[in-house]
Motif scaffolding. Sequence first.
Motif, short mmCIF file in Angstrom:
data_model
loop_
_atom_site.label_atom_id
_atom_site.label_comp_id
_atom_site.label_asym_id
_atom_site.label_seq_id
_atom_site.Cartn_x
_atom_site.Cartn_y
_atom_site.Cartn_z
N ILE A 231 0.83 -1.21 0.00
CA ILE A 231 0.00 0.00 0.00
C ILE A 231 0.87 1.26 0.00
CG2 ILE A 231 -1.72 1.32 1.30
CD1 ILE A 231 -2.84 -1.23 2.39
N THR A 232 0.46 2.19 -0.84
CA THR A 232 1.07 3.53 -0.82
C THR A 232 -0.02 4.51 -0.37
OG1 THR A 232 2.49 2.95 -2.68
CG2 THR A 232 2.24 5.29 -2.20
N VAL A 233 0.29 5.27 0.68
CA VAL A 233 -0.73 6.20 1.17
C VAL A 233 -0.30 7.64 0.95
CG1 VAL A 233 -1.59 4.67 3.00
CG2 VAL A 233 0.21 6.32 3.50
N SER A 234 -1.29 8.50 0.88
CA SER A 234 -1.04 9.93 0.92
C SER A 234 -1.22 10.35 2.37
CB SER A 234 -2.02 10.66 0.01
OG SER A 234 -1.80 12.05 0.07
N PHE A 235 -0.10 10.62 3.03
CA PHE A 235 -0.13 10.92 4.47
C PHE A 235 0.35 12.36 4.66
CE2 PHE A 235 2.49 11.09 8.40
CZ PHE A 235 1.45 11.04 9.30
N ASN A 236 -0.49 13.18 5.28
CA ASN A 236 -0.20 14.61 5.34
C ASN A 236 -0.51 15.16 6.72
OD1 ASN A 236 0.35 15.06 2.33
ND2 ASN A 236 -1.61 13.97 2.35
N THR A 237 0.37 16.02 7.17
CA THR A 237 0.34 16.41 8.59
C THR A 237 0.14 17.92 8.78
OG1 THR A 237 2.75 16.47 8.43
CG2 THR A 237 1.76 14.51 9.35
#
Lengths: 350, 350, 350, 350
Positions: A231-237
């Motif tokens: 899995i590749t996620v778009s992770f944004n903080t």
Amino acid sequence: MKKINVGLVGVTGYTGMELTRLLEGHSRFELVSVTSRAEAGKKLHAIYPFLQGMPSGEIVITEPDPELLAAKCELVFLAVPHKTAMEIAAVLLEKGLKVVDLSADFRLRDQEIYEHWYKCTHTQPQLLETAVYGLPELYAPAIREARLIANPGCYPTSSILGLYPALKHGMVDTKGIVIDAKSGATGAGRKAAVGSLFCEVSDSFRAYGLPTHRHTPEIEQEISAIAGDEITVSFNTHLLPINRGILSTIYTTLVQDMTLDDVHAMYEEAYREHPWVRVLPAGVLPETRHVRGTMFCDIGLVVDRRTNRLIILSAIDNLCRGASGQALANANLMCGVDLQEGLRLAPLMP
Amino acid sequence: MKKINVGLVGVTGYTGMELTRLLEGHSRFELVSVTSRAEAGKKLHAIYPFLQGMPSGEIVITEPDPELLAAKCELVFLAVPHKTAMEIAAVLLEKGLKVVDLSADFRLRDQEIYEHWYKCTHTQPQLLETAVYGLPELYAPAIREARLIANPGCYPTSSILGLYPALKHGMVDTKGIVIDAKSGATGAGRKAAVGSLFCEVSDSFRAYGLPTHRHTPEIEQEISAIAGDEITVSFNTHLLPINRGILSTIYTTLVQDMTLDDVHAMYEEAYREHPWVRVLPAGVLPETRHVRGTMFCDIGLVVDRRTNRLIILSAIDNLCRGASGQALANANLMCGVDLQEGLRLAPLMP
Amino acid sequence: MKKINVGLVGVTGYTGMELTRLLEGHSRFELVSVTSRAEAGKKLHAIYPFLQGMPSGEIVITEPDPELLAAKCELVFLAVPHKTAMEIAAVLLEKGLKVVDLSADFRLRDQEIYEHWYKCTHTQPQLLETAVYGLPELYAPAIREARLIANPGCYPTSSILGLYPALKHGMVDTKGIVIDAKSGATGAGRKAAVGSLFCEVSDSFRAYGLPTHRHTPEIEQEISAIAGDEITVSFNTHLLPINRGILSTIYTTLVQDMTLDDVHAMYEEAYREHPWVRVLPAGVLPETRHVRGTMFCDIGLVVDRRTNRLIILSAIDNLCRGASGQALANANLMCGVDLQEGLRLAPLMP
Amino acid sequence: MKKINVGLVGVTGYTGMELTRLLEGHSRFELVSVTSRAEAGKKLHAIYPFLQGMPSGEIVITEPDPELLAAKCELVFLAVPHKTAMEIAAVLLEKGLKVVDLSADFRLRDQEIYEHWYKCTHTQPQLLETAVYGLPELYAPAIREARLIANPGCYPTSSILGLYPALKHGMVDTKGIVIDAKSGATGAGRKAAVGSLFCEVSDSFRAYGLPTHRHTPEIEQEISAIAGDEITVSFNTHLLPINRGILSTIYTTLVQDMTLDDVHAMYEEAYREHPWVRVLPAGVLPETRHVRGTMFCDIGLVVDRRTNRLIILSAIDNLCRGASGQALANANLMCGVDLQEGLRLAPLMP
């Protein structure tokens, strides 16, 4: 019952501070050694007046000397920056101690991925395979046997617990997952930096680190393992003007025709045995304050028929559940102590 | 130059309060009539001590009497709840006044959609086609000719301006767009409610209204028009412990092979003539405080190669740009006054 | 050991909320009855999601029925407004229960003074002489014997503990004392009011209630008793944009030639046996966060040679030490439980 | 009309930042030179994104070169630390420039007192007698003629304006005055320090610097001059978790038999000609937000019959009125510009 002596390397950051707080309420561990290069020689209450009059306040801070730690402790918590942690861990393990490392140094099983994201060489790769990823809900049996725990990152704790039932049961598409995460300012650490000043953070909100936050590969490693799929996620903080708390809003797409009740039932089932994960009643959404100072991970579920999305909201206290409390839970398991010892904490409200 | 007399119906909420602040610095409009049922008879400074010693502080609040407004004003701002607004607007328009309505009553061109989302009957449907959606960057020519302005919602202002160049130029997929929006607490209004108390909002963060916030159809109406395609978005809202500010994190998927520089250039081009939209340099992300008290919409752009996503960050002040300041900009256009009059505001930092 | 059943009348305010939090960690008291007219019929976790998954979360809220309370409880906490409290207290006492009243109804021994400051008639004056003022450091022996405790106000707790050694030992002039007190917003209660909204309190600071705050006669009653002299103080209150915490800055004039060390030694001596009062080392000043969520009263001492003043800084958590925690301490004493049971709390930092 | 060129030495602190904001709205001054050793070479918007798209955002920061400043500017604002300021001021004055110094270097007329409180040698004592203390309400005529302005400290501005009418008219005892002052965190400056981090300041409150804050002699100098008597005050400071704002609660003792109305009338009379000092109606108390971003000093008056005290509450914005806005007002006077130019600011609410 005989106390188990523990040590804490790196007490001046927020995770070290939080460990001192939590150990005050632990009946089986005795904090006997606390280290800091900068503050060596002082009593703990001199740098932390909130510990005045409490047992740990009288501990004298020392330099981080492995001999000393080995002589006094059975288990050591490392609350120092990555890179520093791997060196100390190796020495302490060799001396026969148990180690809970709160840094990122042993979280990524793949050395290359570590070196790519952290832009540095891993000098103790031989330890990567013995280290256990310390998320109790997923890995309790292995944690009990471990001598080195890679304590999970705060954002990954929130993200993985939020996604676990959905991915394990194949409810959602493994592609296109978006994690929009927001964290309180303790997540930025306790070092002096203009960007972390009160007047730069309060009454404001911003994103940071997009799109390559270092917790991304950690999340991907764990949720891929759960899903059995890469899995590749778009992770944004984002940075919240609060002290403690992470809320992750996780966007997924349902691949089955499921109602909110269906999803809810499967989440409840998945966490039935795990007292710290609270699947909130349908219609109730988590708030960071409801988990303040505790081990709870509160999960709210939303099914949006218009877009066929399952939106998962996952809230933790980044310092307690996302760092020091989880480290203590891991230490409990490693030392044969009840998982919840010292961690039956009620949220401070408000 | 002769002043233009304007009135304000509903002064006790935050949008009314903000209008009194902004009109203090406007050289062409003179606030001559201010209404509130609850506070009629008092001077404005008695309910708003911050206006003590300023011209508008001496205005006596009256009941909302259309005759009186018509006798004194050329244009009236409606800062009252939806449903109430439509009734007052109809009367004032009939008396020949220009009206800027800050409520949602005339934003949705389709009466059915309005009635579905707002759970009430629209009693003035005949006005829906004459009302102009008051987003100056998109509709300035029509606004200049309008007699009734539907002042955009705060979240839609931020979302539409963020998506406009991407959709207009077909950079991104119209499917699967996610808007993760966060707003300061003034967005919840100024009525007494336990959930809005300081101790219920501060040092915490939560989502609310998922997945059916009423601003959803407004956003869809406008971005569908831009894209020339029927768009359904996942729009989700959160409450920040700050007074003012919205940050929307907008997740889209690129359909063309574009670099950040390509995207950036097209955004700059799209807003070249529009001084209030600031496309930030590549690598700079917006912060709500950087637009505090102003008309700016700050846009940050992120291209994530790993997930092929264009992430758009759009920040506004929800009270000024997202409500009262935009209302004033619309009034400027309607009255032949320079668009920026009274609105050349520098952010209050910090 | 057998549990002692306790009840809580009035759970929807912040002091009721805090009691539910504290009772979760108490090993001897079992909360068996919780009342609220507005929320009767709901489970506690339905109004307080932070209690989800905790024992008290499952309690069903009932109407405040004295019969029911008497049938189930040995001791009842009253967390209702003054005036209401006196009526319920009388009934419960008659039924043989022990009562800890968190309101002001039994704090002032002189009925006339009560009626003057609270602008209402005291209907239970016969109880005034049996009620014990529940400040454990001063009155523990009487509290142990009491059936009705007047739980001290938050400001008085901070002020009295700050002044006690100075007045007891005649260090300072009894005339001209100024108490400049600042409180967090939980002190204003949990009722819906515009003035308590997040946007009216955050990022601001103001005084309120000057010069006749109702805690004035309570402070004067207690410090006069300590000094053996009729004292009139200037007591003035301010609202801080924080959730919990009171800091009182107390200005006195030294009547003896004393150094800071002299004063410090006498304060330490006065509180030697009292673990919750922490006399900070010379040069260290209290911070409200250092006592957050705890029973501590942190006292800082300053001697100003230029003005011959002893300035006493006294910090408590207004909800815990200043209300519900102190109520629990009193209940411990009344029921023969160790004073500190359930109250060995470490501050939540940060 | 021709613009007057001005420069700013030291742009990276909060007072420098505030000056850039205020100069954006000034029609007669043009900011042509901005300096910072650390940031030289960058455009202003690169360090202050809030200035993006505004005229001053394009200014290139330079090293603080006196030749360059003299070549380009008529007047220079010094927003650098004390000690540094005195050296630069001397050079610029010699080159014929007008100087407004925001540091403490020229505020104290007595060199010895300066050196005692600031623990350093004054290298430019010859300038002390030409420097004018820049409080417009008291010294406008002298300011108009001055070439060097000692811009008042933030706390002194609030304290002096609060006490002025009471001392001038001999209403109160000059002995025993207590000033309990509270300031927002911008007052601590913009340098990286652990104690100023968001997580160390938010949700907390503390006193600091007791009992020898350096603003003490400045207050004493000015109020002694007003009273014609040598006054020693007890001046004590606290840190508020807000960005901007000072509230001083000033305790005095009435020496005449005066009602609140009497006192109020004399305060109104004293400030009749001064638009920025707002004497609030009897019963209204100041709030820091009501002066946010403005030049206002809001004064609330309380007479306490029980203690015979006059309590004066004085609120300003420490950055605007207490520093940069006042500097601009002084520059206006020095350059023959209308006092209020650029400073007719409405408070940002909320």
